[in-house]
Design a protein around this motif. Structure first.
Motif, PDB file in Angstrom:
ATOM      1  N   THR A   4       0.853  -1.190   0.000  1.00 18.24           N
ATOM      2  CA  THR A   4       0.000   0.000   0.000  1.00 18.24           C
ATOM      3  C   THR A   4       0.888   1.239   0.000  1.00 18.24           C
ATOM      4  OG1 THR A   4      -0.123  -0.065   2.414  1.00 18.24           O
ATOM      5  CG2 THR A   4      -1.946  -1.070   1.215  1.00 18.24           C
ATOM      6  N   VAL A   5       0.295   2.346  -0.376  1.00 18.57           N
ATOM      7  CA  VAL A   5       0.997   3.630  -0.337  1.00 18.57           C
ATOM      8  C   VAL A   5       0.309   4.507   0.704  1.00 18.57           C
ATOM      9  CG1 VAL A   5       1.594   5.715  -1.618  1.00 18.57           C
ATOM     10  CG2 VAL A   5       1.725   3.487  -2.740  1.00 18.57           C
ATOM     11  N   ASP A   6       1.095   5.036   1.607  1.00 18.58           N
ATOM     12  CA  ASP A   6       0.589   5.959   2.626  1.00 18.58           C
ATOM     13  C   ASP A   6       0.408   7.318   1.959  1.00 18.58           C
ATOM     14  OD1 ASP A   6       0.220   7.793   4.651  1.00 18.58           O
ATOM     15  OD2 ASP A   6       1.672   6.867   6.006  1.00 18.58           O
ATOM     16  N   ASP A   7      -0.845   7.702   1.720  1.00 15.04           N
ATOM     17  CA  ASP A   7      -1.044   8.942   0.957  1.00 15.04           C
ATOM     18  C   ASP A   7      -0.778  10.189   1.783  1.00 15.04           C
ATOM     19  OD1 ASP A   7      -3.337   8.654   2.400  1.00 15.04           O
ATOM     20  OD2 ASP A   7      -4.698   8.569   0.683  1.00 15.04           O
ATOM     21  N   ASP A   8      -0.570  10.043   3.078  1.00 17.89           N
ATOM     22  CA  ASP A   8      -0.129  11.199   3.867  1.00 17.89           C
ATOM     23  C   ASP A   8       1.350  11.495   3.617  1.00 17.89           C
ATOM     24  OD1 ASP A   8      -2.570  11.669   5.023  1.00 17.89           O
ATOM     25  OD2 ASP A   8      -2.169  10.378   6.748  1.00 17.89           O
ATOM     26  N   ARG A   9       2.094  10.464   3.201  1.00 14.58           N
ATOM     27  CA  ARG A   9       3.529  10.629   2.983  1.00 14.58           C
ATOM     28  C   ARG A   9       3.878  10.827   1.507  1.00 14.58           C
ATOM     29  NH1 ARG A   9       7.702   8.616   6.261  1.00 14.58           N
ATOM     30  NH2 ARG A   9       7.094   8.463   8.420  1.00 14.58           N
ATOM     31  N   CYS A  10       3.146  10.165   0.624  1.00 14.09           N
ATOM     32  CA  CYS A  10       3.479  10.201  -0.801  1.00 14.09           C
ATOM     33  C   CYS A  10       3.463  11.627  -1.328  1.00 14.09           C
ATOM     34  CB  CYS A  10       2.483   9.359  -1.591  1.00 14.09           C
ATOM     35  SG  CYS A  10       2.780   9.410  -3.375  1.00 14.09           S
ATOM     36  N   ARG A  11       4.507  11.967  -2.098  1.00 12.31           N
ATOM     37  CA  ARG A  11       4.588  13.292  -2.711  1.00 12.31           C
ATOM     38  C   ARG A  11       4.553  13.200  -4.227  1.00 12.31           C
ATOM     39  NH1 ARG A  11       2.996  14.217   1.317  1.00 12.31           N
ATOM     40  NH2 ARG A  11       3.824  15.413   3.068  1.00 12.31           N
ATOM     41  N   GLY A  12       4.259  12.030  -4.742  1.00 14.17           N
ATOM     42  CA  GLY A  12       4.056  11.899  -6.179  1.00 14.17           C
ATOM     43  C   GLY A  12       5.299  12.009  -7.032  1.00 14.17           C
ATOM     44  N   HIS A  13       6.468  11.719  -6.468  1.00 14.14           N
ATOM     45  CA  HIS A  13       7.706  11.816  -7.253  1.00 14.14           C
ATOM     46  C   HIS A  13       7.714  10.831  -8.418  1.00 14.14           C
ATOM     47  CE1 HIS A  13       9.204  14.175  -3.947  1.00 14.14           C
ATOM     48  NE2 HIS A  13       9.105  13.157  -3.111  1.00 14.14           N
ATOM     49  N   GLY A  14       7.110   9.675  -8.210  1.00 14.78           N
ATOM     50  CA  GLY A  14       6.983   8.706  -9.297  1.00 14.78           C
ATOM     51  C   GLY A  14       8.093   7.690  -9.394  1.00 14.78           C
ATOM     52  N   ALA A  15       9.013   7.671  -8.447  1.00  9.50           N
ATOM     53  CA  ALA A  15      10.094   6.668  -8.508  1.00  9.50           C
ATOM     54  C   ALA A  15       9.525   5.253  -8.519  1.00  9.50           C
ATOM     55  CB  ALA A  15      11.036   6.844  -7.319  1.00  9.50           C
ATOM     56  N   VAL A  46      10.905  -6.208  -7.405  1.00  5.11           N
ATOM     57  CA  VAL A  46      10.909  -4.816  -7.865  1.00  5.11           C
ATOM     58  C   VAL A  46      10.111  -3.934  -6.897  1.00  5.11           C
ATOM     59  CG1 VAL A  46       8.918  -4.806  -9.452  1.00  5.11           C
ATOM     60  CG2 VAL A  46      10.949  -3.499 -10.003  1.00  5.11           C
ATOM     61  N   VAL A  47       9.141  -4.514  -6.207  1.00  4.90           N
ATOM     62  CA  VAL A  47       8.439  -3.753  -5.166  1.00  4.90           C
ATOM     63  C   VAL A  47       9.404  -3.429  -4.026  1.00  4.90           C
ATOM     64  CG1 VAL A  47       6.666  -3.906  -3.369  1.00  4.90           C
ATOM     65  CG2 VAL A  47       6.103  -4.511  -5.717  1.00  4.90           C
ATOM     66  N   GLU A  48      10.256  -4.386  -3.674  1.00  5.31           N
ATOM     67  CA  GLU A  48      11.257  -4.118  -2.636  1.00  5.31           C
ATOM     68  C   GLU A  48      12.201  -3.000  -3.075  1.00  5.31           C
ATOM     69  OE1 GLU A  48      11.089  -5.184   0.274  1.00  5.31           O
ATOM     70  OE2 GLU A  48      10.066  -7.126   0.260  1.00  5.31           O
ATOM     71  N   GLU A  49      12.543  -2.982  -4.355  1.00  2.00           N
ATOM     72  CA  GLU A  49      13.376  -1.882  -4.875  1.00  2.00           C
ATOM     73  C   GLU A  49      12.644  -0.559  -4.754  1.00  2.00           C
ATOM     74  OE1 GLU A  49      15.277  -2.263  -8.755  1.00  2.00           O
ATOM     75  OE2 GLU A  49      15.159  -4.429  -8.541  1.00  2.00           O
ATOM     76  N   ALA A  50      11.356  -0.563  -5.036  1.00  5.10           N
ATOM     77  CA  ALA A  50      10.562   0.668  -4.946  1.00  5.10           C
ATOM     78  C   ALA A  50      10.493   1.159  -3.507  1.00  5.10           C
ATOM     79  CB  ALA A  50       9.161   0.432  -5.508  1.00  5.10           C
ATOM     80  N   VAL A  51      10.371   0.233  -2.571  1.00  8.15           N
ATOM     81  CA  VAL A  51      10.357   0.612  -1.153  1.00  8.15           C
ATOM     82  C   VAL A  51      11.646   1.366  -0.826  1.00  8.15           C
ATOM     83  CG1 VAL A  51      10.486  -0.286   1.202  1.00  8.15           C
ATOM     84  CG2 VAL A  51       8.832  -1.241  -0.406  1.00  8.15           C
ATOM     85  N   SER A  52      12.773   0.837  -1.288  1.00 13.65           N
ATOM     86  CA  SER A  52      14.061   1.485  -1.010  1.00 13.65           C
ATOM     87  C   SER A  52      14.203   2.806  -1.745  1.00 13.65           C
ATOM     88  CB  SER A  52      15.214   0.558  -1.425  1.00 13.65           C
ATOM     89  OG  SER A  52      15.171  -0.636  -0.702  1.00 13.65           O
ATOM     90  N   CYS A  54      11.777   4.937  -2.608  1.00 14.97           N
ATOM     91  CA  CYS A  54      10.810   5.990  -2.275  1.00 14.97           C
ATOM     92  C   CYS A  54      11.430   6.971  -1.283  1.00 14.97           C
ATOM     93  CB  CYS A  54       9.549   5.382  -1.681  1.00 14.97           C
ATOM     94  SG  CYS A  54       8.365   6.659  -1.148  1.00 14.97           S
ATOM     95  N   PRO A  55      11.598   8.226  -1.693  1.00 13.82           N
ATOM     96  CA  PRO A  55      12.255   9.194  -0.799  1.00 13.82           C
ATOM     97  C   PRO A  55      11.409   9.570   0.402  1.00 13.82           C
ATOM     98  CG  PRO A  55      11.516  10.269  -2.823  1.00 13.82           C
ATOM     99  CD  PRO A  55      11.251   8.815  -2.995  1.00 13.82           C
ATOM    100  N   GLU A  56      10.136   9.258   0.353  1.00 16.26           N
ATOM    101  CA  GLU A  56       9.239   9.628   1.455  1.00 16.26           C
ATOM    102  C   GLU A  56       8.926   8.452   2.381  1.00 16.26           C
ATOM    103  OE1 GLU A  56       8.730  12.734   1.691  1.00 16.26           O
ATOM    104  OE2 GLU A  56       9.361  13.313  -0.316  1.00 16.26           O
ATOM    105  N   ARG A  57       9.478   7.297   2.074  1.00 17.51           N
ATOM    106  CA  ARG A  57       9.187   6.082   2.846  1.00 17.51           C
ATOM    107  C   ARG A  57       7.667   5.861   2.949  1.00 17.51           C
ATOM    108  NH1 ARG A  57      13.497   3.754   2.069  1.00 17.51           N
ATOM    109  NH2 ARG A  57      15.387   4.503   3.032  1.00 17.51           N
ATOM    110  N   ALA A  58       7.013   6.034   1.828  1.00 20.64           N
ATOM    111  CA  ALA A  58       5.554   5.975   1.805  1.00 20.64           C
ATOM    112  C   ALA A  58       4.999   4.599   1.444  1.00 20.64           C
ATOM    113  CB  ALA A  58       5.012   7.011   0.814  1.00 20.64           C
TER     114      ALA A  58
END
Ligand code: SF4
Length: 62
Positions: A4-15, A46-52, A54-58
């Motif tokens: 899931t994505v925490d939408d309070d943290r996500c800033r939409g960078h798109g990484a 690749v999801v694990e890569e995305a977790v790493s 994500c600059p917002e840890r979202a």
């Protein structure tokens, strides 16, 4: 794996979308959203890569 994505943290960078477009989409509001339900096994690494990446840890993985 569920993601899931925490939408309070996500800033939409798109990484996350760049790494795993099969799993993440961008909402009309400009934030990322993950697919519902279990992540297909072939996309788990690749999801694990995305977790790493994500600059917002979202991105939250269960
Ligand atoms: S990388 Fe993180 S902050 Fe950027 S769009 Fe994806 S979830 Fe949101």
């Amino acid at each position: 794996m569920k993601v899931t994505v925490d939408d309070d943290r996500c800033r939409g960078h798109g990484a996350c979308l760049g790494l795993a477009p099969e799993v993440f989409t961008l909402t009309d509001g400009g934030y990322a959203e993950a697919i519902a339900g279990a992540v297909p096994v072939e996309f788990e690494s690749v999801v694990e890569e995305a977790v790493s990446a994500c600059p917002e840890r979202a991105i939250v993985v269960e």
